[in-house]
Design an enzyme around this catalytic site. Structure first.
Site, PDB file in Angstrom:
ATOM      1  N   HIS A 214      -5.257  -3.988  -2.331  1.00 21.53           N
ATOM      2  CA  HIS A 214      -4.952  -3.013  -3.387  1.00 21.53           C
ATOM      3  C   HIS A 214      -4.778  -3.656  -4.760  1.00 21.53           C
ATOM      4  CE1 HIS A 214      -4.534   0.620  -0.940  1.00 21.53           C
ATOM      5  NE2 HIS A 214      -4.025  -0.163  -0.004  1.00 21.53           N
TER       6      HIS A 214
ATOM      7  N   LYS B 170     -12.048  -0.689  -1.332  1.00 21.62           N
ATOM      8  CA  LYS B 170     -11.126   0.101  -2.154  1.00 21.62           C
ATOM      9  C   LYS B 170     -11.661   0.147  -3.597  1.00 21.62           C
ATOM     10  CE  LYS B 170      -7.481   0.055   1.127  1.00 21.62           C
ATOM     11  NZ  LYS B 170      -6.842  -0.911   2.010  1.00 21.62           N
TER      12      LYS B 170
ATOM     13  N   SER C 135       0.791  -1.229   0.000  1.00 20.08           N
ATOM     14  CA  SER C 135       0.000   0.000   0.000  1.00 20.08           C
ATOM     15  C   SER C 135       0.824   1.280   0.000  1.00 20.08           C
ATOM     16  CB  SER C 135      -0.948  -0.013   1.199  1.00 20.08           C
ATOM     17  OG  SER C 135      -0.225  -0.197   2.392  1.00 20.08           O
TER      18      SER C 135
HETATM   19  C1  LIG Z   1      -6.930  -1.142   3.435  1.00 14.17           C
HETATM   20  C2  LIG Z   1      -6.393  -2.477   3.743  1.00 14.17           C
HETATM   21  C3  LIG Z   1      -7.065  -3.328   4.615  1.00 14.17           C
HETATM   22  C4  LIG Z   1      -8.299  -2.900   5.362  1.00 14.17           C
HETATM   23  O1  LIG Z   1      -9.427  -2.928   4.551  1.00 14.17           O
HETATM   24  P1  LIG Z   1     -10.772  -2.269   5.087  1.00 14.17           P
HETATM   25  O2  LIG Z   1     -11.820  -2.918   4.264  1.00 14.17           O
HETATM   26  O3  LIG Z   1     -10.660  -0.808   4.843  1.00 14.17           O
HETATM   27  O4  LIG Z   1     -10.893  -2.590   6.525  1.00 14.17           O
HETATM   28  C5  LIG Z   1      -6.542  -4.589   4.836  1.00 14.17           C
HETATM   29  N1  LIG Z   1      -5.407  -4.990   4.231  1.00 14.17           N
HETATM   30  C6  LIG Z   1      -4.722  -4.188   3.386  1.00 14.17           C
HETATM   31  C7  LIG Z   1      -3.478  -4.680   2.732  1.00 14.17           C
HETATM   32  C8  LIG Z   1      -5.200  -2.896   3.119  1.00 14.17           C
HETATM   33  O5  LIG Z   1      -4.524  -2.107   2.306  1.00 14.17           O
END
Ligand SMILES: *Cc1c(COP(=O)(O)O)cnc(C)c1O
Length: 395
Positions: free
Chosen positions: A209, A241, A181
């Site tokens: 992502h 996302k 990320s």
């Molecule tokens: C954003 C993210 C999460 C969390 O996801 P949410 O649905 O916002 O709780 C988990 N793992 C990774 C790698 C992320 O980038």
């Protein structure tokens, strides 16, 4: 005796003096490529809204339809009385999309890592995690009784070393983000899975992502590397996302789903999604498969923005995806650049230690399918002026 007042004051003082205190910026308009932040009209490079689905009419329409037909809430945790037919239909749709035998949806990506890692791992097991894995993996592993080891970021020799040095008859699990990320680089899943297999280990990919970004029609990093049918690869991810809504999932064979239903604590003890969320998500999966132009525009924009930043002399680090860091070095420089960009109508967030290494403070830009060429050119113009003013690029 510590009073609440003293505790809160101490915490805030500590955060402020460490330069770690944050105040969320507020959007005065919907989550789109152009929006309004703290009263300023901006080109938005700060979201995870890769496909531009967060405010898409096709998703909103089905959210509304599900709301009208199925109600405002699920009414109970999924295991008691809160599993509506639409929940299971969406899980079947997601499994079909992911080419896995089954899928289970949890409240968020965060709770998914807690639920899956917490319920899968037992004493005597070994879990090995990339040092740059997401906070929700780190917290999920805190709940696991297994032996926990870290391997250096994408360092295959180090992964092999850890596997060699820690033999066990228990389950071995190698855990990695699909796309990282902060740097926007892709996990070398072909090599990770090959090494894991040498040691009889299972690979666990958090594709938060990567889903909606990589693989045919956005099927994700595991699909991108051709492992979607492998029974020794578990995929988890988020629906918040690229898919634009909220939620998390684990995809794998039917027994994985069954174990999670019975053991994953967020699934057992926290209410499932309201119908509107399920409706919007099912529309999101349909839309990305019906209309390839979302993925095409996402990648066109990604390539253009990265190439232009590099042409201006910026360091975009190891990025291979729409996550496009611009390195400023000191945290203070990254934060100052972010402030100046906002004055120029560009919303992009500065990140410093401890989120990223001390000398690699950056602004993280995320390009979406919704950005027009005009939006990106506006942002690039602002980057050029701010970069020169701060002496980050020449000219
Ligand atoms: C954003 C993210 C999460 C969390 O996801 P949410 O649905 O916002 O709780 C988990 N793992 C990774 C790698 C992320 O980038």
């Amino acid at each position: 005796m510590t009073t609440l007042h003293a505790r809160l004051n101490d915490e805030l003082t500590r955060l402020r003096s460490a330069g770690l205190h944050i105040t969320p910026r507020v959007l005065d308009a919907p989550q789109r490529a152009r929006t309004r932040v703290d009263g300023v009209d901006v080109v938005n490079l700060a979201s995870n809204n890769y496909l531009g689905f967060a405010d898409h009419p096709y998703l909103k329409e089905r959210a509304e339809a599900y709301l009208r037909t199925w109600g405002a809430g699920a009414g109970a945790v999924r295991t008691i009385a809160g599993t509506l037919k639409i929940h299971e239909d969406f899980e079947a749709q997601l499994a079909q999309f992911k080419h896995t035998g089954s899928a289970l949806v949890l409240q968020s990506g965060f709770t998914t890592n807690q639920g899956v890692l917490g319920s899968l791992l037992q004493e005597g097991d070994l879990v090995i995690s990339d040092e740059l894995n997401h906070a929700s993996i780190i917290d999920g592993l805190r709940l696991a009784k297994a032996t926990k080891k870290i391997f250096k970021h994408k360092d295959m020799a180090d992964l092999r070393r850890v596997l060699q040095e820690n033999p066990t008859d228990g389950l071995k699990l190698v855990v990695t983000d699909g796309v990282f990320s902060m740097d926007g680089d892709i996990a070398p899943l072909d090599q990770i899975v090959a090494i894991a297999r040498e040691f009889g280990a299972v690979t666990y990919v958090d594709d938060a992502h990567g889903s909606g970004v990589l693989g045919a029609q956005g099927r994700g990093t595991v699909h991108h590397f051709g492992f979607e049918h492998a029974d020794d690869v578990i995929q988890v991810g988020t629906l918040s996302k690229a898919w634009g809504v909220v939620g998390g999932y684990a995809a794998g064979d039917a027994n994985l789903r069954d174990v999670l239903i019975n053991k994953a604590r967020p699934f057992l003890f926290s209410t499932g999604h309201p119908p509107a969320v399920v409706g919007a998500l099912s529309a999101a999966l349909d839309l990305v498969q019906q209309d390839e132009s979302f993925m095409t525009r996402l990648w066109e924009n990604t390539r253009y923005f990265k190439a232009e930043l590099q042409r201006l002399g910026f360091d975009t680090f190891g990025s291979e995806t729409p996550i496009t860091p611009v390195i400023f070095g000191e945290a203070s420089a990254a934060f100052e650049a972010s402030r100046r960009l906002l004055q120029e109508g560009v919303f992009a967030v500065g990140l410093g230690f401890p989120t990223v290494p001390r000398d690699l403070a950056r602004i993280r830009n995320i390009v979406t399918a919704e950005h027009t060429r005009e939006d990106l050119d506006h942002a690039l113009g602002a980057y050029e002026r701010v970069g020169r003013a701060l002496g980050v690029v020449g000219g």
